[in-house]
Design a protein around this motif. Structure first.
Motif, PDB file in Angstrom:
ATOM      1  N   SER A 531       0.851  -1.192   0.000  1.00 44.91           N
ATOM      2  CA  SER A 531       0.000   0.000   0.000  1.00 44.91           C
ATOM      3  C   SER A 531       0.880   1.233   0.000  1.00 44.91           C
ATOM      4  N   SER A 532       0.271   2.362  -0.350  1.00 47.20           N
ATOM      5  CA  SER A 532       0.999   3.621  -0.318  1.00 47.20           C
ATOM      6  C   SER A 532       1.454   3.945   1.106  1.00 47.20           C
ATOM      7  N   GLN A 533       0.556   3.764   2.056  1.00 51.08           N
ATOM      8  CA  GLN A 533       0.903   4.060   3.443  1.00 51.08           C
ATOM      9  C   GLN A 533       2.055   3.183   3.911  1.00 51.08           C
ATOM     10  N   GLY A 534       1.977   1.882   3.589  1.00 47.16           N
ATOM     11  CA  GLY A 534       3.039   0.971   3.994  1.00 47.16           C
ATOM     12  C   GLY A 534       4.369   1.323   3.355  1.00 47.16           C
ATOM     13  N   GLU A 537       5.805   4.499   5.078  1.00 44.69           N
ATOM     14  CA  GLU A 537       6.207   4.173   6.447  1.00 44.69           C
ATOM     15  C   GLU A 537       7.548   3.453   6.453  1.00 44.69           C
ATOM     16  N   CYS A 538       7.752   2.517   5.495  1.00 45.54           N
ATOM     17  CA  CYS A 538       9.024   1.794   5.414  1.00 45.54           C
ATOM     18  C   CYS A 538      10.169   2.741   5.055  1.00 45.54           C
ATOM     19  N   VAL A 539       9.913   3.687   4.162  1.00 49.33           N
ATOM     20  CA  VAL A 539      10.945   4.648   3.778  1.00 49.33           C
ATOM     21  C   VAL A 539      11.347   5.491   4.984  1.00 49.33           C
ATOM     22  N   GLU A 540      10.357   6.000   5.704  1.00 49.63           N
ATOM     23  CA  GLU A 540      10.655   6.871   6.847  1.00 49.63           C
ATOM     24  C   GLU A 540      11.285   6.095   7.995  1.00 49.63           C
ATOM     25  N   GLN A 541      10.832   4.860   8.204  1.00 52.56           N
ATOM     26  CA  GLN A 541      11.346   4.054   9.314  1.00 52.56           C
ATOM     27  C   GLN A 541      12.795   3.645   9.097  1.00 52.56           C
ATOM     28  N   GLU A 562      -0.637   4.482  -6.547  1.00 54.68           N
ATOM     29  CA  GLU A 562      -0.929   4.761  -5.135  1.00 54.68           C
ATOM     30  C   GLU A 562       0.280   5.387  -4.446  1.00 54.68           C
ATOM     31  N   ILE A 563       1.469   4.834  -4.716  1.00 54.96           N
ATOM     32  CA  ILE A 563       2.679   5.341  -4.064  1.00 54.96           C
ATOM     33  C   ILE A 563       2.974   6.780  -4.475  1.00 54.96           C
ATOM     34  N   GLU A 568      -4.703   5.497  -1.297  1.00 56.49           N
ATOM     35  CA  GLU A 568      -5.123   4.121  -1.524  1.00 56.49           C
ATOM     36  C   GLU A 568      -6.262   4.150  -2.545  1.00 56.49           C
ATOM     37  N   TRP A 569      -6.156   3.366  -3.574  1.00 59.28           N
ATOM     38  CA  TRP A 569      -7.074   3.403  -4.698  1.00 59.28           C
ATOM     39  C   TRP A 569      -8.082   2.264  -4.578  1.00 59.28           C
ATOM     40  N   ASP A 570      -9.329   2.603  -4.340  1.00 63.50           N
ATOM     41  CA  ASP A 570     -10.391   1.591  -4.352  1.00 63.50           C
ATOM     42  C   ASP A 570     -10.802   1.384  -5.808  1.00 63.50           C
TER      43      ASP A 570
END
Length: 685
Positions: A531-534, A537-541, A562-563, A568-570
């Motif tokens: 997902s875009s959020q995931g 989050e991985c980049v920042e973490q 999405e990224i 997030e694309w429904d």
């Protein structure tokens, strides 16, 4: 009450109104799919023998009684066998009823026809009379959310049997169709011959050519990295292709032995024997005083000046989206699709260095690039400096449209690992150092990137120890990028990727660069991004420059949109079906529009659907973001098309492909990669 409270852990929380059952649908086991390559030696294969191969059943009183632990172990093996991979898949090749000569199919006189030495038919008129009807690809506006899912055109209203609205993807894109009369979309690029003109072919038709589109196609659509050098494959096959840089480097490695022979004028394949002997003499690097075989003096008589780090092209990849190399499905049409949805960096499927040097046409086809691929690389795998260094040199000379070469030190599958390639190189650092130094040398200004896992065995992470050693090997300043998958070889997909360890690797690399005064090189992480959020989050973490997306792109190719748009694309079922249409059209321009090409496209579209059916729409979930490792319960979609696209039945994937490619031949059957999909039962709905 939320359905998540009644579902088993690890199950996707589908809303109650879409649930058919809380029973989890049998899903693809990514571990088993890559874990075993030889069914003859597969411990599970014995449990899958057909009944006629089994011995007669023993009488009841002679049967061996199993303990509870033995029964559990047997049940586990049977489950693994069911989830495993169909190793002996065979795909029937499709042919026309009349096997027409290639020249005759293009309306050209065959030079072998008069000599009766051509084994194919030259009767174009009979061929066209027996040929299957043209295929009509529905347009985006003709897709439906209910059966038959595509607008069905009217029956042909003319005596030629040609249907209206036929579009040949190759002709529309390239200005000509090289399959001409053999094309299954023929009506788009033929016209009747006027009565006052001579009909040389006797079929009343002539092939069209769009000169303006052909000119546009040369810059925009023509595939790159096709083998251009005349006789390249023959020279490779006969070991006559010159690899002077590789010969020189391998000869130098051979001088590390006390009894080094001269290597002048030998090809890479011959010199490789010296490398192997040298490695046996040198033994394990851990037993050698530090630096003894790591700080190599350049040969004084070298005809080529060694490349300085500043001469290596730098890769500026920060915040670029990266489609990882993918086996089978990561072909050129799929990569092109992902580029449409936002992928910035693409890499070809893993190529075996030895097969490239042995002139394998299939292996060389992997390096082809579409012009839309903005940053493109090719990946090499091998277990010997001789083959990898030589293959890198050939690619650098023959493929000018390769932006980087990626060394695979991460492939976990048995076939690769047991040969000493892929992730096995992580435990052979002496050999790895020789490979990296040699590949950097022979690649010239082309950057080298490295793909690796955390290590080979669980609990024994070693990737972070490799990075500082690059300085002593003399390659860190010219190595363009690291790509770290957050799992060990042993771990496979059984656990979540370790992004904390990836952060450790990033910190070690940046500290090492600071100590040496070097410019930062890109480092990408990978594992479980869906997902875009995931992703962000991985980049920042972890501090990585980006994340390479693999399984997430296979299941939802629009993840790159999405990224980039941080949303997030429904996505709707019609939009997903249109993605299948796009993939079909890209496949036809790559594999061909004749009968054989259409069914090759059908096979790879079904391969793509074997992953895409695993997508669970956001709108049917209780929360807005799905997770990659969550399994789906039996559910139905928000419309009939969404339910069809979620089917685990491989026969349904063939049905979907037929909407755009026409019905498959009578004897054609798609064998899914995973046994769990070899069923006629509906998984969802």
């Amino acid at each position: 009450m939320a359905t998540s409270s009644i579902l088993a852990p690890g199950t996707a929380p589908v809303k109650a109104e879409y649930l058919i059952s809380i029973q989890v649908v049998d899903v693809v086991d990514d571990d088993a799919a890559e874990g075993v390559t030889n069914p003859a030696t597969n411990d599970f294969a014995v449990t899958k023998r057909s009944s006629d191969e089994q011995p007669e059943e023993e009488p009841e009183h002679k049967k061996q009684k199993l303990s509870s632990s033995q029964r559990r172990r047997l049940a586990k093996e049977e489950r693994k066998a069911k989830r495993g991979q169909n190793k002996n898949r065979r795909f029937t090749k499709a042919h026309d009823e009349i096997d027409l000569c290639w020249n005759a199919g293009r309306g050209i006189k065959c030079p072998k026809e008069e000599l009766a030495s051509c084994k194919f038919s030259h009767d174009l008129k009979s061929y066209l009379e027996s040929k299957l009807p043209d295929v009509r690809i529905p347009r985006k506006g003709e897709l439906l959310t209910h059966p038959p899912y595509v607008t069905i055109p009217a029956e042909p209203d003319n005596d030629t049997g040609r249907r209206e609205g036929i579009i040949c993807p190759e002709y529309r894109e390239l200005g000509e169709c090289k399959y001409a009369f053999k094309c299954r979309f023929l009506a788009d690029h033929v016209e009747p011959i006027p009565e006052n003109e001579e009909d040389h072919l006797g079929v009343g038709l002539r092939i069209l050519y769009d000169a303006n589109q052909a000119e546009i196609a040369r810059e925009k659509f023509q595939e790159l990295n096709r083998l251009a050098s005349p006789g390249l494959l023959k020279d490779l096959r006969t070991k006559k292709y010159p690899t002077p840089k590789s010969d020189e480097y391998l000869a130098y490695l051979a001088t590390l032995r006390d009894d080094a022979p001269t290597a002048g004028g030998r090809g890479a394949a011959t010199a490789n024997a010296d490398v192997e002997s040298a490695e046996q003499t040198m033994g394990d690097q851990s037993k050698i005083p530090r630096g003894q075989h790591e700080h190599h003096e350049e040969p004084q008589d070298t005809p080529d000046v060694p490349m300085r780090p500043v001469e290596k092209l730098r890769l500026h990849w920060k915040n670029q989206t990266y489609l990882a190399p993918l086996s089978t499905v990561g072909n050129l049409p799929f990569r092109r699709l992902c580029v449409d949805y936002g992928a910035s960096i693409t890499c070809a499927e893993m190529g075996l260095a030895a097969s490239l040097l042995n002139a394998s046409k299939a292996e060389w086809s992997l390096v082809r690039r579409h012009p839309s691929e903005g940053i493109f690389g090719t990946q090499l795998a091998g277990n010997k400096p001789g083959t990898l260094v030589a293959a890198a040199e050939v690619i650098s000379r023959e493929c000018p449209n390769v932006d980087f070469v990626d060394l695979n030190c991460g492939c976990p599958i048995d076939l690769v690992f047991k040969s000493g390639a892929g992730s096995a190189l992580l435990d052979q650092q002496s050999k790895l150092s020789k490979i990296l130094v040699g590949m950097n040398r022979t690649l010239g200004e082309t950057p080298l990137t490295i793909k690796l896992r955390t290590g080979v065995k669980d609990g024994r992470n070693l990737a972070h120890r490799l990075m500082p050693r690059l300085h002593s090997w003399g390659v860190s300043a010219v190595t363009a990028s690291w790509r770290i998958h957050g799992r060990s070889r042993q771990q496979r997909y059984s656990k979540l990727a370790d992004w904390d360890y990836i952060k450790t690797c990033v910190d070690v690399l940046r500290a090492s660069e600071a100590d040496e005064g070097l410019s930062p090189i890109p480092i990408f992480g990978g594992g479980d991004v869906y997902s875009s959020q995931g992703y962000w989050e991985c980049v920042e973490q972890s501090g990585v420059d980006g994340v390479m997306v693999a399984r997430g792109a296979l299941i939802k190719p629009w993840i790159f949109t999405e990224i980039k748009e941080r949303r997030e694309w429904d996505i709707s079922s019609r939009e997903r079906l249109d993605i299948v249409r796009q993939l079909c059209e890209y496949g036809l321009t790559h594999w061909g529009t004749d009968t054989a090409g259409v069914n090759t496209v059908r096979r790879y579209v079904c391969e793509a659907l074997s992953f895409q059916h695993r997508y669970i729409p956001i709108g049917v979930l209780e929360r807005p973001i799905g997770k990659l490792n969550e399994r789906a319960p039996a559910y139905h979609g928000r419309d009939e098309l969404e339910t069809l696209l979620a089917s685990t039945d491989s026969n349904k994937w063939v049905e979907i492909s037929s909407m755009f490619l026409g019905p498959p031949p009578d004897q054609w059957k798609f064998e899914p990669k995973h046994r769990s999909n070899s069923t006629s039962e509906e998984g969802n709905g």
